[in-house]
Enzyme design. Structure first.
Site, PDB file in Angstrom:
ATOM      1  CE  LYS A  79      -2.170  -1.062   3.882  1.00 33.11           C
ATOM      2  NZ  LYS A  79      -1.558  -2.352   4.292  1.00 33.11           N
ATOM      3  NE  ARG A 134      -3.992  -1.434  10.475  1.00 24.74           N
ATOM      4  CZ  ARG A 134      -2.904  -0.892   9.928  1.00 24.74           C
ATOM      5  NH1 ARG A 134      -2.914   0.351   9.517  1.00 24.74           N
ATOM      6  NH2 ARG A 134      -1.809  -1.610   9.788  1.00 24.74           N
ATOM      7  NE  ARG A 165       6.773  -0.785   9.924  1.00 26.51           N
ATOM      8  CZ  ARG A 165       5.586  -0.707   9.341  1.00 26.51           C
ATOM      9  NH1 ARG A 165       5.475  -0.140   8.172  1.00 26.51           N
ATOM     10  NH2 ARG A 165       4.525  -1.188   9.932  1.00 26.51           N
TER      11      ARG A 165
END
Ligand code: AMP
Length: 207
Positions: free
Chosen positions: A13, A88, A133
């Site tokens: 995305k 979400r 991350r």
């Protein structure tokens, strides 16, 4: 033009959002990026959400909705927004519809990047190696995927019922996915403006 890029973690995305930003000057609204910026700033708010993010949990609806509203107001007059990682939950999707409608806008297109779970872990491991991350580890990944399947996937019927859902194959390489995404946007924009000839007619006009 307001677009939601929809898909599980590591579906691509963010990558596709950046391409659309470069191409159309849209503003990317990624709640994940906003939350990461907050934690990097070391603010109390950032500290509050850091643990949830590292575990792969979902930050509360109120918080992410407030972050989005702030950005809608900060970017009045933008040619369009690309929502990435938001909404979400159904509550977030409903709040987004309300927030946009208060501003005389709406979601025009939802694009689902269709991928399968097996390749997501490979992509995520690669991203961890590249970006480091904290939430790209196996435990957090499992939680994020579970949250996606239990909460976020239920948004699909929500957008089907609004007639806004489009699907593209998210397993192809980045450029190919970008072409699919561009084709969906072009087709939907042409459909919204009946006078406009669709891309294939403009390219192959004599056929
Ligand atoms: P992302 O970069 O979109 O994968 O988001 C990273 C993390 O930020 C997620 O795993 C959640 O902990 C949090 N987050 C981002 N967006 C949302 C959202 N719309 N609702 C709840 N939590 C979110």
């Amino acid at each position: 033009m307001n677009i939601i890029l929809f898909g599980p973690p590591a579906a691509g995305k963010g990558t596709q959002a950046k391409i659309l930003v470069e191409k159309h000057g849209f503003i990317q609204l990624s709640t994940g990026n906003m939350l990461r910026a907050a934690r990097t700033s070391g603010s109390e708010f950032g500290k509050k959400v850091a643990g949830i993010m590292d575990r792969g949990g979902l930050v509360s609806d109120d918080i992410v909705i407030a972050l989005i509203e702030e950005q809608l107001d900060a970017n009045k007059g933008a040619p369009g927004f690309i929502f990435d990682g938001f909404p979400r939950t159904v509550a977030q999707a409903e709040a987004l519809d309300t927030s946009l409608s208060k501003r005389g806008q709406s979601i025009n297109i939802v694009i689902r990047l269709r991928v399968n779970d097996n390749i997501l872990w490979n992509r995520m491991s690669k991203r961890f190696a590249e970006e480091g991350r904290k939430d790209d580890n196996l435990e957090s990944f499992k939680t994020r995927l579970r949250n996606y399947n239990e909460q976020t996937a239920s948004l699909l019927p929500f957008y089907v019922s609004q007639g806004k859902l489009n699907e593209v194959d998210g397993l192809a390489d980045i450029e190919t996915v970008a072409h699919f995404v561009a084709a969906v946007i072009d087709m939907q924009s042409a459909a919204a403006r009946p006078g406009q000839r669709p891309l294939w007619k403009r390219l192959f006009g004599r056929i």
